[in-house]
Design a protein around this motif. Structure first.
Motif, PDB file in Angstrom:
ATOM      1  N   MET A   1       0.849  -1.197   0.000  1.00  0.00           N
ATOM      2  CA  MET A   1       0.000   0.000   0.000  1.00  0.00           C
ATOM      3  C   MET A   1       0.884   1.247   0.000  1.00  0.00           C
ATOM      4  O   MET A   1       1.649   1.466   0.930  1.00  0.00           O
ATOM      5  CB  MET A   1      -0.905  -0.012   1.239  1.00  0.00           C
ATOM      6  CG  MET A   1      -2.004   1.029   1.211  1.00  0.00           C
ATOM      7  SD  MET A   1      -2.946   1.089   2.758  1.00  0.00           S
ATOM      8  CE  MET A   1      -3.494  -0.624   2.903  1.00  0.00           C
ATOM      9  N   GLU A   2       0.768   2.045  -1.050  1.00  0.00           N
ATOM     10  CA  GLU A   2       1.508   3.302  -1.102  1.00  0.00           C
ATOM     11  C   GLU A   2       0.738   4.389  -0.352  1.00  0.00           C
ATOM     12  O   GLU A   2      -0.491   4.423  -0.399  1.00  0.00           O
ATOM     13  CB  GLU A   2       1.682   3.764  -2.552  1.00  0.00           C
ATOM     14  CG  GLU A   2       2.540   2.895  -3.429  1.00  0.00           C
ATOM     15  CD  GLU A   2       2.645   3.489  -4.819  1.00  0.00           C
ATOM     16  OE1 GLU A   2       3.452   4.419  -5.006  1.00  0.00           O
ATOM     17  OE2 GLU A   2       1.901   3.037  -5.704  1.00  0.00           O
ATOM     18  N   HIS A   3       1.476   5.263   0.302  1.00  0.00           N
ATOM     19  CA  HIS A   3       0.844   6.406   0.966  1.00  0.00           C
ATOM     20  C   HIS A   3       1.330   7.669   0.259  1.00  0.00           C
ATOM     21  O   HIS A   3       2.470   8.093   0.442  1.00  0.00           O
ATOM     22  CB  HIS A   3       1.195   6.422   2.452  1.00  0.00           C
ATOM     23  CG  HIS A   3       0.749   5.187   3.174  1.00  0.00           C
ATOM     24  ND1 HIS A   3      -0.577   4.873   3.352  1.00  0.00           N
ATOM     25  CD2 HIS A   3       1.448   4.168   3.739  1.00  0.00           C
ATOM     26  CE1 HIS A   3      -0.688   3.723   4.007  1.00  0.00           C
ATOM     27  NE2 HIS A   3       0.534   3.275   4.246  1.00  0.00           N
ATOM     28  N   LEU A   4       0.460   8.222  -0.566  1.00  0.00           N
ATOM     29  CA  LEU A   4       0.830   9.335  -1.427  1.00  0.00           C
ATOM     30  C   LEU A   4       0.284  10.652  -0.896  1.00  0.00           C
ATOM     31  O   LEU A   4      -0.812  10.691  -0.330  1.00  0.00           O
ATOM     32  CB  LEU A   4       0.279   9.093  -2.838  1.00  0.00           C
ATOM     33  CG  LEU A   4       0.731   7.794  -3.524  1.00  0.00           C
ATOM     34  CD1 LEU A   4      -0.045   7.570  -4.813  1.00  0.00           C
ATOM     35  CD2 LEU A   4       2.225   7.827  -3.796  1.00  0.00           C
ATOM     36  N   PRO A   5       1.004  11.747  -1.096  1.00  0.00           N
ATOM     37  CA  PRO A   5       0.498  13.058  -0.654  1.00  0.00           C
ATOM     38  C   PRO A   5      -0.574  13.623  -1.568  1.00  0.00           C
ATOM     39  O   PRO A   5      -1.326  14.507  -1.183  1.00  0.00           O
ATOM     40  CB  PRO A   5       1.748  13.942  -0.674  1.00  0.00           C
ATOM     41  CG  PRO A   5       2.628  13.319  -1.713  1.00  0.00           C
ATOM     42  CD  PRO A   5       2.380  11.835  -1.627  1.00  0.00           C
ATOM     43  N   GLY A   6      -0.646  13.108  -2.810  1.00  0.00           N
ATOM     44  CA  GLY A   6      -1.628  13.581  -3.766  1.00  0.00           C
ATOM     45  C   GLY A   6      -1.899  12.534  -4.826  1.00  0.00           C
ATOM     46  O   GLY A   6      -1.259  11.478  -4.876  1.00  0.00           O
ATOM     47  N   PHE A   7      -2.838  12.841  -5.711  1.00  0.00           N
ATOM     48  CA  PHE A   7      -3.359  11.848  -6.642  1.00  0.00           C
ATOM     49  C   PHE A   7      -2.592  11.770  -7.957  1.00  0.00           C
ATOM     50  O   PHE A   7      -2.737  10.797  -8.701  1.00  0.00           O
ATOM     51  CB  PHE A   7      -4.837  12.181  -6.935  1.00  0.00           C
ATOM     52  CG  PHE A   7      -5.597  11.083  -7.599  1.00  0.00           C
ATOM     53  CD1 PHE A   7      -5.947   9.944  -6.891  1.00  0.00           C
ATOM     54  CD2 PHE A   7      -5.957  11.184  -8.943  1.00  0.00           C
ATOM     55  CE1 PHE A   7      -6.655   8.913  -7.502  1.00  0.00           C
ATOM     56  CE2 PHE A   7      -6.665  10.162  -9.559  1.00  0.00           C
ATOM     57  CZ  PHE A   7      -7.005   9.027  -8.837  1.00  0.00           C
ATOM     58  N   SER A   8      -1.771  12.752  -8.270  1.00  0.00           N
ATOM     59  CA  SER A   8      -1.177  12.835  -9.606  1.00  0.00           C
ATOM     60  C   SER A   8      -0.396  11.595 -10.026  1.00  0.00           C
ATOM     61  O   SER A   8      -0.491  11.190 -11.192  1.00  0.00           O
ATOM     62  CB  SER A   8      -0.309  14.091  -9.736  1.00  0.00           C
ATOM     63  OG  SER A   8       0.691  14.114  -8.749  1.00  0.00           O
ATOM     64  N   PRO A   9       0.363  10.917  -9.146  1.00  0.00           N
ATOM     65  CA  PRO A   9       1.066   9.707  -9.609  1.00  0.00           C
ATOM     66  C   PRO A   9       0.110   8.612 -10.080  1.00  0.00           C
ATOM     67  O   PRO A   9       0.426   7.875 -11.022  1.00  0.00           O
ATOM     68  CB  PRO A   9       1.849   9.256  -8.370  1.00  0.00           C
ATOM     69  CG  PRO A   9       1.984  10.471  -7.524  1.00  0.00           C
ATOM     70  CD  PRO A   9       0.719  11.242  -7.753  1.00  0.00           C
ATOM     71  N   LEU A  10      -1.051   8.504  -9.455  1.00  0.00           N
ATOM     72  CA  LEU A  10      -2.032   7.493  -9.844  1.00  0.00           C
ATOM     73  C   LEU A  10      -2.716   7.877 -11.155  1.00  0.00           C
ATOM     74  O   LEU A  10      -3.084   7.006 -11.956  1.00  0.00           O
ATOM     75  CB  LEU A  10      -3.065   7.315  -8.746  1.00  0.00           C
ATOM     76  CG  LEU A  10      -2.524   6.763  -7.426  1.00  0.00           C
ATOM     77  CD1 LEU A  10      -3.583   6.857  -6.330  1.00  0.00           C
ATOM     78  CD2 LEU A  10      -2.062   5.323  -7.588  1.00  0.00           C
ATOM     79  N   ALA A  11      -2.882   9.157 -11.388  1.00  0.00           N
ATOM     80  CA  ALA A  11      -3.525   9.603 -12.619  1.00  0.00           C
ATOM     81  C   ALA A  11      -2.751   9.169 -13.844  1.00  0.00           C
ATOM     82  O   ALA A  11      -3.327   8.912 -14.905  1.00  0.00           O
ATOM     83  CB  ALA A  11      -3.678  11.124 -12.600  1.00  0.00           C
ATOM     84  N   ASP A  12      -1.446   9.054 -13.714  1.00  0.00           N
ATOM     85  CA  ASP A  12      -0.618   8.649 -14.845  1.00  0.00           C
ATOM     86  C   ASP A  12      -0.703   7.154 -15.130  1.00  0.00           C
ATOM     87  O   ASP A  12      -0.388   6.720 -16.233  1.00  0.00           O
ATOM     88  CB  ASP A  12       0.842   9.016 -14.576  1.00  0.00           C
ATOM     89  CG  ASP A  12       1.075  10.523 -14.551  1.00  0.00           C
ATOM     90  OD1 ASP A  12       0.285  11.250 -15.200  1.00  0.00           O
ATOM     91  OD2 ASP A  12       2.014  10.965 -13.874  1.00  0.00           O
ATOM     92  N   ARG A  13      -1.124   6.365 -14.139  1.00  0.00           N
ATOM     93  CA  ARG A  13      -1.071   4.902 -14.272  1.00  0.00           C
ATOM     94  C   ARG A  13      -2.357   4.291 -14.810  1.00  0.00           C
ATOM     95  O   ARG A  13      -2.367   3.122 -15.182  1.00  0.00           O
ATOM     96  CB  ARG A  13      -0.771   4.271 -12.906  1.00  0.00           C
ATOM     97  CG  ARG A  13       0.548   4.694 -12.299  1.00  0.00           C
ATOM     98  CD  ARG A  13       0.740   3.997 -10.961  1.00  0.00           C
ATOM     99  NE  ARG A  13       1.600   4.763 -10.077  1.00  0.00           N
ATOM    100  CZ  ARG A  13       1.774   4.486  -8.785  1.00  0.00           C
ATOM    101  NH1 ARG A  13       1.128   3.455  -8.249  1.00  0.00           N
ATOM    102  NH2 ARG A  13       2.561   5.235  -8.041  1.00  0.00           N
TER     103      ARG A  13
END
Length: 288
Positions: A1-13
């Motif tokens: 489980m990744e804990h990301l500060p924002g959504f942008s990395p997921l938007a690319d995937r």
């Protein structure tokens, strides 16, 4: 489980996104500016976004509410609400249970949810004794929406008359304008405890995802579900093998927060494990 500060990395995937409404895009009263910004960026990137909500109102009513909040229709690709799915099932019964409900309905819920029944060949009645079935859209306008005991008498009355119940929102609770209130799902759970026969439409039932996948028209591995509720949004996605992202600052936020905007990630992982789900990532809010 990744804990990301924002959504942008997921938007690319991913190419398509199934987005919850309450707790992710708005709180039932106000839109979250950071969420509107996310929708705008996803649209600009050519991503497909479908809003999937357990709100017990038809699609057009949910859209009208969002427009009043400043969320225009062109910020997302499509929408499906549990209220819309209930309305369609009442129009075209999917099985014998629905076909045999009868024509006289007792509506347990606020008047603002009555659009689910509008135009259907059904007769609304005032008392359970007059009804063939009960449509449960959540706490009505006559009782305290934070206290389940307020609904005991009406639920017992429905059970006494052996009324089948349609639950048009499987959520147990939601935070509306900063206040935690009961949803139709909590009333349905109590009704089942009383021996009542309940059919729920909405997340996490896999059936609600069938039209969603058709509308998105993408391979499931290219779709990400985003939601704040473990037992509906995240569990529902898992049930149809769709990856999910958990928004921590929603319905579970009070139990996870260390200080405003800062969440205990170990607690979050434990809560997900206890719920038996495994989102691929968390974000504090639906923020870019």
């Amino acid at each position: 489980m990744e804990h990301l500060p924002g959504f942008s990395p997921l938007a690319d995937r991913f190419d398509g996104f199934i987005l919850d409404l309450w707790g992710v895009i708005h709180d039932g009263v106000n839109a979250f500016p950071h969420a509107v910004d996310c929708l705008t960026r996803l649209r600009a990137a050519g991503k497909r976004t479908l809003l999937l909500s357990n709100v017990p109102r038809p699609n057009d009513a949910a859209q009208a509410m969002m427009r009043r909040m400043g969320i225009p229709d062109d910020l997302y690709t499509d929408i499906l609400t549990s209220g819309e799915a209930v309305r369609r099932a009442l129009q075209r019964p999917p099985d014998l249970w629905w076909a045999e409900l009868g024509q006289r309905v007792f509506h347990l819920g606020p008047e603002r949810d009555s659009g689910v029944l509008e135009g259907l060949k059904l007769t609304k009645v005032e008392q359970p004794a007059e009804a063939n079935f009960v449509l449960n859209t959540g706490p009505d306008d006559h009782r305290n929406p934070t206290d389940l005991a307020e609904f005991e008498a009406v639920l017992q009355d429905c059970a006494r008359h052996h009324l089948p119940m349609i639950c048009a929102n499987p959520d147990l609770q939601v935070i509306r304008g900063g206040v935690r209130v009961l949803c139709a799902g909590a009333l349905a759970v109590r009704y089942q405890e009383l021996g009542g026969d309940v059919r729920s439409i909405g997340k996490p039932d896999p059936a609600i995802y069938q039209p969603v996948l058709q509308l998105l028209d993408l391979p499931v591995e290219r779709i990400l579900a985003v939601g704040d509720a473990l037992h509906t949004d995240i569990a529902g996605a898992a049930g149809v093998d769709i990856a999910s992202c958990w928004v921590l600052g929603g319905v579970h936020g009070e139990g996870l927060v260390r200080r405003p905007g800062d969440f205990d990630l170990l607690k979050a992982e434990a809560a997900a494990g206890h719920a038996g789900v495994a989102p691929i990532a968390t974000v504090p809010f639906f923020v870019w």
